[in-house]
Design a protein around this motif. Structure first.
Motif, PDB file in Angstrom:
ATOM      1  N   LEU A 125      -8.077  -8.832   7.106  1.00  0.00           N
ATOM      2  CA  LEU A 125      -7.384  -8.597   5.851  1.00  0.00           C
ATOM      3  C   LEU A 125      -7.156  -7.102   5.612  1.00  0.00           C
ATOM      4  O   LEU A 125      -6.096  -6.680   5.140  1.00  0.00           O
ATOM      5  CB  LEU A 125      -8.205  -9.190   4.698  1.00  0.00           C
ATOM      6  N   VAL A 126      -8.150  -6.281   5.976  1.00  0.00           N
ATOM      7  CA  VAL A 126      -7.983  -4.837   5.821  1.00  0.00           C
ATOM      8  C   VAL A 126      -6.821  -4.317   6.656  1.00  0.00           C
ATOM      9  O   VAL A 126      -5.995  -3.514   6.203  1.00  0.00           O
ATOM     10  CB  VAL A 126      -9.296  -4.110   6.196  1.00  0.00           C
ATOM     11  N   VAL A 127      -6.762  -4.781   7.913  1.00  0.00           N
ATOM     12  CA  VAL A 127      -5.674  -4.337   8.806  1.00  0.00           C
ATOM     13  C   VAL A 127      -4.321  -4.781   8.266  1.00  0.00           C
ATOM     14  O   VAL A 127      -3.340  -4.036   8.256  1.00  0.00           O
ATOM     15  CB  VAL A 127      -5.913  -4.850  10.234  1.00  0.00           C
ATOM     16  N   ARG A 128      -4.263  -6.054   7.807  1.00  0.00           N
ATOM     17  CA  ARG A 128      -2.982  -6.560   7.285  1.00  0.00           C
ATOM     18  C   ARG A 128      -2.535  -5.750   6.066  1.00  0.00           C
ATOM     19  O   ARG A 128      -1.365  -5.366   5.959  1.00  0.00           O
ATOM     20  CB  ARG A 128      -3.120  -8.038   6.944  1.00  0.00           C
ATOM     21  N   HIS A 129      -3.480  -5.509   5.150  1.00  0.00           N
ATOM     22  CA  HIS A 129      -3.136  -4.727   3.970  1.00  0.00           C
ATOM     23  C   HIS A 129      -2.702  -3.319   4.327  1.00  0.00           C
ATOM     24  O   HIS A 129      -1.770  -2.751   3.722  1.00  0.00           O
ATOM     25  CB  HIS A 129      -4.330  -4.674   3.020  1.00  0.00           C
ATOM     26  N   ALA A 130      -3.385  -2.746   5.331  1.00  0.00           N
ATOM     27  CA  ALA A 130      -3.018  -1.400   5.771  1.00  0.00           C
ATOM     28  C   ALA A 130      -1.595  -1.371   6.323  1.00  0.00           C
ATOM     29  O   ALA A 130      -0.806  -0.461   6.030  1.00  0.00           O
ATOM     30  CB  ALA A 130      -4.008  -0.904   6.813  1.00  0.00           C
ATOM     31  N   LEU A 131      -1.254  -2.394   7.133  1.00  0.00           N
ATOM     32  CA  LEU A 131       0.087  -2.458   7.714  1.00  0.00           C
ATOM     33  C   LEU A 131       1.150  -2.694   6.634  1.00  0.00           C
ATOM     34  O   LEU A 131       2.249  -2.112   6.691  1.00  0.00           O
ATOM     35  CB  LEU A 131       0.145  -3.563   8.769  1.00  0.00           C
ATOM     36  N   GLU A 132       0.818  -3.549   5.669  1.00  0.00           N
ATOM     37  CA  GLU A 132       1.772  -3.793   4.590  1.00  0.00           C
ATOM     38  C   GLU A 132       2.017  -2.528   3.775  1.00  0.00           C
ATOM     39  O   GLU A 132       3.153  -2.232   3.383  1.00  0.00           O
ATOM     40  CB  GLU A 132       1.263  -4.918   3.693  1.00  0.00           C
ATOM     41  N   ARG A 133       0.934  -1.794   3.519  1.00  0.00           N
ATOM     42  CA  ARG A 133       1.087  -0.552   2.769  1.00  0.00           C
ATOM     43  C   ARG A 133       1.944   0.447   3.551  1.00  0.00           C
ATOM     44  O   ARG A 133       2.815   1.127   2.983  1.00  0.00           O
ATOM     45  CB  ARG A 133      -0.283   0.043   2.480  1.00  0.00           C
ATOM     46  N   LYS A 134       1.676   0.506   4.873  1.00  0.00           N
ATOM     47  CA  LYS A 134       2.463   1.419   5.706  1.00  0.00           C
ATOM     48  C   LYS A 134       3.934   1.026   5.696  1.00  0.00           C
ATOM     49  O   LYS A 134       4.825   1.882   5.587  1.00  0.00           O
ATOM     50  CB  LYS A 134       1.919   1.411   7.128  1.00  0.00           C
ATOM     51  N   ALA A 135       4.178  -0.297   5.778  1.00  0.00           N
ATOM     52  CA  ALA A 135       5.563  -0.766   5.760  1.00  0.00           C
ATOM     53  C   ALA A 135       6.246  -0.408   4.444  1.00  0.00           C
ATOM     54  O   ALA A 135       7.408   0.005   4.413  1.00  0.00           O
ATOM     55  CB  ALA A 135       5.604  -2.275   5.999  1.00  0.00           C
ATOM     56  N   LEU A 136       5.492  -0.564   3.325  1.00  0.00           N
ATOM     57  CA  LEU A 136       6.063  -0.211   2.025  1.00  0.00           C
ATOM     58  C   LEU A 136       6.350   1.276   1.927  1.00  0.00           C
ATOM     59  O   LEU A 136       7.383   1.687   1.387  1.00  0.00           O
ATOM     60  CB  LEU A 136       5.102  -0.643   0.912  1.00  0.00           C
ATOM     61  N   GLU A 137       5.445   2.087   2.443  1.00  0.00           N
ATOM     62  CA  GLU A 137       5.669   3.534   2.414  1.00  0.00           C
ATOM     63  C   GLU A 137       6.873   3.926   3.265  1.00  0.00           C
ATOM     64  O   GLU A 137       7.676   4.786   2.877  1.00  0.00           O
ATOM     65  CB  GLU A 137       4.417   4.263   2.897  1.00  0.00           C
ATOM     66  N   GLN A 138       6.992   3.262   4.443  1.00  0.00           N
ATOM     67  CA  GLN A 138       8.143   3.557   5.296  1.00  0.00           C
ATOM     68  C   GLN A 138       9.454   3.136   4.632  1.00  0.00           C
ATOM     69  O   GLN A 138      10.459   3.840   4.711  1.00  0.00           O
ATOM     70  CB  GLN A 138       7.973   2.848   6.650  1.00  0.00           C
ATOM     71  N   GLU A 139       9.429   1.962   3.982  1.00  0.00           N
ATOM     72  CA  GLU A 139      10.632   1.505   3.297  1.00  0.00           C
ATOM     73  C   GLU A 139      10.980   2.434   2.136  1.00  0.00           C
ATOM     74  O   GLU A 139      12.150   2.742   1.889  1.00  0.00           O
ATOM     75  CB  GLU A 139      10.419   0.078   2.788  1.00  0.00           C
ATOM     76  N   LYS A 140       9.939   2.875   1.408  1.00  0.00           N
ATOM     77  CA  LYS A 140      10.172   3.811   0.321  1.00  0.00           C
ATOM     78  C   LYS A 140      10.790   5.103   0.847  1.00  0.00           C
ATOM     79  O   LYS A 140      11.759   5.634   0.273  1.00  0.00           O
ATOM     80  CB  LYS A 140       8.854   4.116  -0.382  1.00  0.00           C
ATOM     81  N   GLN A 141      10.225   5.601   1.961  1.00  0.00           N
ATOM     82  CA  GLN A 141      10.758   6.823   2.540  1.00  0.00           C
ATOM     83  C   GLN A 141      12.196   6.621   3.020  1.00  0.00           C
ATOM     84  O   GLN A 141      13.055   7.494   2.843  1.00  0.00           O
ATOM     85  CB  GLN A 141       9.870   7.278   3.701  1.00  0.00           C
ATOM     86  N   ARG A 142      12.444   5.446   3.617  1.00  0.00           N
ATOM     87  CA  ARG A 142      13.804   5.150   4.085  1.00  0.00           C
ATOM     88  C   ARG A 142      14.793   5.122   2.921  1.00  0.00           C
ATOM     89  O   ARG A 142      15.889   5.695   2.996  1.00  0.00           O
ATOM     90  CB  ARG A 142      13.818   3.806   4.809  1.00  0.00           C
ATOM     91  N   LEU A 143      14.377   4.459   1.832  1.00  0.00           N
ATOM     92  CA  LEU A 143      15.254   4.366   0.673  1.00  0.00           C
ATOM     93  C   LEU A 143      15.471   5.730   0.026  1.00  0.00           C
ATOM     94  O   LEU A 143      16.577   6.044  -0.429  1.00  0.00           O
ATOM     95  CB  LEU A 143      14.664   3.385  -0.347  1.00  0.00           C
ATOM     96  N   GLU A 144      14.397   6.542  -0.030  1.00  0.00           N
ATOM     97  CA  GLU A 144      14.552   7.886  -0.593  1.00  0.00           C
ATOM     98  C   GLU A 144      15.495   8.721   0.255  1.00  0.00           C
ATOM     99  O   GLU A 144      16.346   9.454  -0.268  1.00  0.00           O
ATOM    100  CB  GLU A 144      13.187   8.567  -0.698  1.00  0.00           C
ATOM    101  N   THR A 145      15.328   8.614   1.579  1.00  0.00           N
ATOM    102  CA  THR A 145      16.221   9.356   2.488  1.00  0.00           C
ATOM    103  C   THR A 145      17.654   8.871   2.334  1.00  0.00           C
ATOM    104  O   THR A 145      18.603   9.671   2.274  1.00  0.00           O
ATOM    105  CB  THR A 145      15.761   9.183   3.948  1.00  0.00           C
TER     106      THR A 145
END
Length: 442
Positions: A125-145
């Motif tokens: 669960l920790v790994v999954r949550h970590a990956l989901e958070r990373k994906a959200l951060e990447q999507e946020k960065q993509r959208l900001e860019t």
């Protein structure tokens, strides 16, 4: 984004997890735990080996033991943070010393720490949550860019549109100015053509030279005094220039014959010329109002005129004005009778016919004009001799020779060439011209 199969959406590789621990049995346990979940699992027994892996391929998640020889987990993850900051970092530790764990988290900016022994579901669960958070951060960065790029494109587009609008507006303004100048030139050329044509009609009769121009000028001044607006005054002026156009088919004998001597067929043909003049002008839309004035300029205020026997105020005001101006000049050049009257004699006959042949109000305006009442005519202009003329000045009146020929029309902008031509004509003809120039208004 990370899909349920742990494969990045739109990507070509599964999520890669690098496990670093100096105990092979720990590595084996982690490998057995994560591989069934669809992850690609890499294992190394030291921090140095883990760094080499990171240099050779991308890694999404690192799970590192805290206590290892040569380079502990905190040092290893600190180096990872410095070189691969986007890689998720998890610390695996069996230590109970909370201070060491906090120091490791701060130096390596570790996402989470996991204590030994771990619960399989918890670590998954920790790994999954970590990956989901990373994906959200990447999507946020993509959208900001993407937003920044779109904003920049919008700024560039707006700047480009503003520039295009400014250029287009400037082009339209230039075109508008050119059209206005062209229109003014056409109007000036049109009026000049009328004046030239009027001169051609009068060349057949010696007494007629300059008659239409004099009539038009007097009619215009009376129209101003009567109170007609600029458009109506212009129509009266044009009608004055062309009022004899219906005589263009007359024989030379009839053209020079005084009206008082006409009878029979001659008089019948003479009385048709106002209608004939209207017919000649009606095809030109710009001359239709002037044509109506030409038709009615031989009507009498008492109803005894021709061709329609109109009376009083049924006669167009422009025709009432033109009738008086035309007769006043005709009385002086012998067109109405064999006598050539002086201006005062002609004016006396006009006054005598007030209320009968002529509108009394028009007669009053006529008397104001010939008596020099000021403040009613804006086209008088400033009189100058030819040597005083300068390029750029605008003529307020026609320049006319002694025999009545038009040399230069009103509203002409003088150039060096035109001034030189006027001076040459003055010298060759022996005439001295007074040129009236439009005065600048404050």
């Amino acid at each position: 984004m990370i899909g349920s199969d742990n494969v990045p959406r739109g990507g070509a590789r599964p999520v890669t997890i690098l496990c670093v621990d100096d105990e092979p049995n720990i590595l084996s346990s982690l490998r057995r735990l994560f591989r069934p979940q669809g992850y690609e699992v890499l294992t190394e027994v030291s921090g140095h080996a883990g760094l080499k892996v990171l240099e050779s391929q991308p890694v999404d998640v690192i799970i590192s033991d805290m206590r290892m020889p040569e380079m502990d987990g905190a040092q290893f993850l600190e180096r990872v943070r410095a070189r691969w900051p986007d890689t998720l970092r998890l610390l695996l530790t069996g230590y109970a010393d909370i201070q060491l764990i906090i120091g490791a988290i701060n130096r390596g900016e570790i996402y989470r720490y996991i204590t030994k022994p771990w619960d399989d579901n918890d670590i998954l669960l920790v790994v999954r949550h970590a990956l989901e958070r990373k994906a959200l951060e990447q999507e946020k960065q993509r959208l900001e860019t993407l937003t920044q790029l779109q904003n920049e494109e919008l700024r560039n587009l707006n700047a480009g549109l503003e520039n295009k609008v400014a250029l287009r507006t400037a082009a339209l303004n230039r075109l508008h100015d050119e059209l206005l100048a062209s229109n003014e030139k056409l109007k000036t050329s049109f009026l000049t053509s009328i004046k030239v044509f009027s001169n051609l009609i009068e060349m057949r009769g010696a007494n007629l030279a300059g008659h239409s121009r004099r009539v038009a000028d007097l009619a215009r001044r009376i129209a101003v005094r009567v109170g007609l607006d600029a458009r109506e005054t212009q129509e009266v002026f044009i009608a004055g220039l062309l009022h004899n156009i219906g005589k263009i088919g007359f024989s030379d004998a009839l053209l020079t014959m005084p009206v008082s001597m006409m009878n029979g067929d001659n008089l019948g043909q003479y009385r048709k010329y106002p209608v004939r003049g209207e017919q000649l002008l009606m095809p030109l839309e710009d001359l239709r109002d002037a044509a109506k004035i030409v038709r009615s300029h031989q009507e009498r205020f008492d109803g005894e005129g021709f061709p329609d026997r109109l009376s009083g105020f049924d006669i167009p005001i422009g025709a009432r004005v033109l009738a008086l101006a035309s007769d006043y000049d005709n009385l002086q050049i012998g067109t109405l009778s064999q006598r050539f009257l002086r201006p005062d004699q002609a004016a006396a006959l006009v006054i005598e016919s007030r209320g009968k042949r002529y509108d009394a109000a028009v007669v009053a305006a006529f008397l104001d004009v010939i008596n020099g009442v000021t403040g009613v005519d804006s086209m008088q202009g400033k009189p100058l001799s030819v040597p005083e003329l300068q390029p750029g000045m605008v003529t307020a009146r026609d320049i006319v020779t002694k025999d009545g020929s038009l040399l230069l029309s009103a509203d002409h902008v003088l150039s060096e060439r035109l001034i030189r031509q006027i001076a040459d004509f003055e010298q060759s003809s022996g005439e001295v011209f007074t040129v009236y120039i439009v005065e600048e208004r404050p």
